[in-house]
Enzyme design. Structure first.
Site, PDB file in Angstrom:
ATOM      1  N   CYS A 113       0.820  -1.230   0.000  1.00 52.43           N
ATOM      2  CA  CYS A 113       0.000   0.000   0.000  1.00 52.43           C
ATOM      3  C   CYS A 113       0.845   1.268   0.000  1.00 52.43           C
ATOM      4  CB  CYS A 113      -0.917   0.020   1.207  1.00 52.43           C
ATOM      5  SG  CYS A 113      -1.994  -1.417   1.256  1.00 52.43           S
ATOM      6  N   HIS A 263      -3.812   6.985   1.390  1.00 56.04           N
ATOM      7  CA  HIS A 263      -4.077   5.605   0.977  1.00 56.04           C
ATOM      8  C   HIS A 263      -5.501   5.234   1.407  1.00 56.04           C
ATOM      9  CE1 HIS A 263      -3.989   1.431   0.354  1.00 56.04           C
ATOM     10  NE2 HIS A 263      -3.978   1.122   1.640  1.00 56.04           N
ATOM     11  N   ASN A 293     -10.120  -1.058  -1.552  1.00 58.52           N
ATOM     12  CA  ASN A 293      -8.683  -0.817  -1.392  1.00 58.52           C
ATOM     13  C   ASN A 293      -7.950  -1.360  -2.626  1.00 58.52           C
ATOM     14  OD1 ASN A 293      -6.012  -0.729  -0.625  1.00 58.52           O
ATOM     15  ND2 ASN A 293      -6.325  -1.723   1.360  1.00 58.52           N
TER      16      ASN A 293
HETATM   17  N1  ACO Z   1     -18.984  -9.475   6.930  1.00 62.79           N
HETATM   18  C1  ACO Z   1     -19.663  -9.764   8.059  1.00 62.79           C
HETATM   19  N2  ACO Z   1     -19.064 -10.060   9.212  1.00 62.79           N
HETATM   20  C2  ACO Z   1     -17.727 -10.090   9.224  1.00 62.79           C
HETATM   21  C3  ACO Z   1     -16.954  -9.813   8.072  1.00 62.79           C
HETATM   22  C4  ACO Z   1     -17.643  -9.501   6.887  1.00 62.79           C
HETATM   23  N3  ACO Z   1     -17.010  -9.212   5.743  1.00 62.79           N
HETATM   24  N4  ACO Z   1     -15.652  -9.906   8.388  1.00 62.79           N
HETATM   25  C5  ACO Z   1     -15.587 -10.221   9.684  1.00 62.79           C
HETATM   26  N5  ACO Z   1     -16.848 -10.343  10.207  1.00 62.79           N
HETATM   27  C6  ACO Z   1     -17.248 -10.661  11.561  1.00 62.79           C
HETATM   28  C7  ACO Z   1     -16.260 -11.541  12.267  1.00 62.79           C
HETATM   29  O1  ACO Z   1     -16.520 -12.887  11.996  1.00 62.79           O
HETATM   30  C8  ACO Z   1     -16.515 -11.180  13.712  1.00 62.79           C
HETATM   31  O2  ACO Z   1     -17.655 -11.886  14.141  1.00 62.79           O
HETATM   32  P1  ACO Z   1     -17.759 -12.417  15.671  1.00 62.79           P
HETATM   33  O3  ACO Z   1     -17.694 -11.188  16.519  1.00 62.79           O
HETATM   34  O4  ACO Z   1     -19.076 -13.120  15.691  1.00 62.79           O
HETATM   35  O5  ACO Z   1     -16.581 -13.313  15.863  1.00 62.79           O
HETATM   36  C9  ACO Z   1     -16.898  -9.703  13.670  1.00 62.79           C
HETATM   37  O6  ACO Z   1     -17.267  -9.441  12.311  1.00 62.79           O
HETATM   38  C10 ACO Z   1     -15.755  -8.792  14.062  1.00 62.79           C
HETATM   39  O7  ACO Z   1     -14.599  -9.198  13.345  1.00 62.79           O
HETATM   40  P2  ACO Z   1     -13.268  -8.410  13.418  1.00 62.79           P
HETATM   41  O8  ACO Z   1     -12.274  -8.973  12.463  1.00 62.79           O
HETATM   42  O9  ACO Z   1     -12.879  -8.303  14.864  1.00 62.79           O
HETATM   43  O10 ACO Z   1     -13.774  -7.030  12.853  1.00 62.79           O
HETATM   44  P3  ACO Z   1     -13.223  -5.600  13.154  1.00 62.79           P
HETATM   45  O11 ACO Z   1     -14.217  -4.853  13.926  1.00 62.79           O
HETATM   46  O12 ACO Z   1     -11.816  -5.610  13.610  1.00 62.79           O
HETATM   47  O13 ACO Z   1     -13.234  -5.010  11.677  1.00 62.79           O
HETATM   48  C11 ACO Z   1     -11.794  -4.581   9.826  1.00 62.79           C
HETATM   49  C12 ACO Z   1     -12.525  -5.648  10.639  1.00 62.79           C
HETATM   50  C13 ACO Z   1     -12.801  -3.685   9.162  1.00 62.79           C
HETATM   51  C14 ACO Z   1     -10.949  -5.255   8.756  1.00 62.79           C
HETATM   52  C15 ACO Z   1     -10.919  -3.798  10.794  1.00 62.79           C
HETATM   53  O14 ACO Z   1     -10.121  -4.633  11.566  1.00 62.79           O
HETATM   54  C16 ACO Z   1     -10.063  -2.824  10.110  1.00 62.79           C
HETATM   55  O15 ACO Z   1     -10.538  -1.831   9.622  1.00 62.79           O
HETATM   56  N6  ACO Z   1      -8.745  -3.066  10.056  1.00 62.79           N
HETATM   57  C17 ACO Z   1      -7.868  -2.240   9.313  1.00 62.79           C
HETATM   58  C18 ACO Z   1      -7.316  -3.060   8.272  1.00 62.79           C
HETATM   59  C19 ACO Z   1      -7.663  -2.618   6.914  1.00 62.79           C
HETATM   60  O16 ACO Z   1      -8.410  -1.718   6.655  1.00 62.79           O
HETATM   61  N7  ACO Z   1      -7.025  -3.321   6.022  1.00 62.79           N
HETATM   62  C20 ACO Z   1      -7.157  -3.046   4.677  1.00 62.79           C
HETATM   63  C21 ACO Z   1      -6.025  -3.627   3.954  1.00 62.79           C
HETATM   64  S1  ACO Z   1      -4.529  -3.248   4.678  1.00 62.79           S
HETATM   65  C22 ACO Z   1      -4.003  -1.814   4.143  1.00 62.79           C
HETATM   66  O17 ACO Z   1      -4.311  -1.403   3.065  1.00 62.79           O
HETATM   67  C23 ACO Z   1      -3.211  -1.031   5.080  1.00 62.79           C
END
Ligand code: ACO
Length: 336
Positions: A113, A263, A293
């Site tokens: 990224c 980004h 992304n």
């Molecule tokens: N749809 C529905 N539910 C989902 C999905 C989905 N696509 N993905 C995960 N879940 C569920 C999980 O199973 C979990 O369920 P549970 O509580 O019953 O176990 C719940 O949602 C929470 O999951 P987490 O992974 O803890 O979700 P979180 O709140 O952390 O959000 C996210 C995930 C959006 C990816 C977040 O961690 C984030 O924004 N991270 C930043 C990373 C990012 O944006 N990366 C992009 C690429 S990297 C880069 O470019 C830098």
């Protein structure tokens, strides 16, 4: 003394567009979950045999035409991607052949990224030192073919889109501060976190025998793994830290900057960085809603869209920041 400036910008996304609703059934997800957590509404995914260098070609052609240059004016190609056409050679070589620019140097960089900002620093250095006059810097990705598009992979699959952004960096005599030029960049990496966001296979780090085996495929090691929370936490901290330092070092305040191109990993990351730095929301140009992304493509893609939307004009001061796998991160400042 030479300076580099952006003489042309172009972008391309494949025609096929998928909304969050289109993914609900196959990935067991929901529009509400995706929008609330990430801000993404839709993304573009390629169809058929389209490769990363095909998207890059279209973006490069638009950049050339926006620069008013002929392809023969390009002296070097820098291609930033984490989803190359093939393992080797680099996609820069495939793009070079498609452009019909036999003989000029072409190489890939693997900074995920942060690829565009790393590439910008290299293009700027080549130009400032007098090595090249016009450098084509492309960020392009075909993520869709590398995602686990089953419910098991939904945490990652909903985030990524395919697309390309290209800029041409050109040489000029150093002039007034108000003239278009790349002012500064600040680059970092911390490999201690390499495995928080990575694809393990194929790779020589996988054991004694093979870079890829049926067992690795079975374990889905060829799909990206992401520790979302760690990435989120580090991204917010590092993007704000690097951009703050870049502005400070160049005696520029947030008020002086006309537009911020961040980004596009997650709208919440960008909102948080903006909040920490006191940046008014209207100064941040986000595109993640429409593209998801697109890793190395996000900044040049946003640049092209900001120009099209009338939000970015020549002479504006632009702040950039990115964070990605590696971890790698950085920031940049330019007079567009
Ligand atoms: N749809 C529905 N539910 C989902 C999905 C989905 N696509 N993905 C995960 N879940 C569920 C999980 O199973 C979990 O369920 P549970 O509580 O019953 O176990 C719940 O949602 C929470 O999951 P987490 O992974 O803890 O979700 P979180 O709140 O952390 O959000 C996210 C995930 C959006 C990816 C977040 O961690 C984030 O924004 N991270 C930043 C990373 C990012 O944006 N990366 C992009 C690429 S990297 C880069 O470019 C830098």
């Amino acid at each position: 003394m030479w300076q580099s400036y952006i003489s042309g910008v172009g972008a391309y996304v494949p025609e096929r567009s998928l909304t969050n609703f289109d993914l609900e059934e196959s990935l067991d997800t929901s529009d509400e979950w995706i929008q609330q957590r990430t801000g993404i509404v839709k993304r573009h995914w390629v169809e058929g045999g389209v490769a990363t260098s095909d998207l890059a070609l279209k973006a490069s052609e638009e950049a050339l035409s926006s620069a008013g240059l002929k392809k023969e004016d390009i002296d070097c190609i820098i291609f930033a991607t984490l989803s190359p056409d093939h393992d080797f050679p680099g996609s820069g070589c495939f793009l070079q052949a498609k452009l019909g620019l036999e003989g000029i140097p072409a190489f890939d960089i693997r900074q995920q990224c942060t690829g565009y900002l790393y590439g910008l620093s290299m293009a700027d250095s080549f130009i400032k030192s007098g090595v090249y006059k016009n450098v084509l810097l492309v960020g392009a990705e075909v993520h869709s073919k590398g995602l686990d598009r089953t419910p098991e992979g939904r945490n990652v699959a909903v985030l990524f889109g395919d697309g390309a952004g290209a800029t041409i960096l050109s040489r000029k005599e150093a002039g007034a501060d108000t003239e278009s030029h790349i002012i500064a960049y600040d680059l970092h990496a911390d490999g201690q976190h390499a495995k928080e966001l990575w694809v393990a296979a194929p790779g020589t780090g996988n054991g004694p025998d093979h870079r890829l085996s049926p067992a690795m495929l079975e374990e889905k090691l060829h799909y990206p793994f992401m520790n979302g929370r760690q990435v989120f936490m580090h991204a917010v901290k590092r993007m704000a830290e690097s951009l703050t330092n870049t502005l400070k070092k160049n005696n520029v305040t947030v008020d002086d900057v006309d537009l911020f191109l961040f980004h596009q990993a997650n709208l919440r990351i960008n909102d948080k960085v903006g909040e920490m730095m006191g940046i008014p929301a209207e100064k941040v140009f986000n595109t993640i809603q429409d593209y998801g992304n697109t890793t190395a493509a996000t900044i040049p893609l946003g640049m092209r869209d900001a120009v099209k939307a009338g939000k970015l004009e020549k002479g504006m001061l632009v702040g950039m920041a990115a964070f990605g796998s590696g971890f790698t991160w950085g920031s940049g400042l330019m007079r567009y």
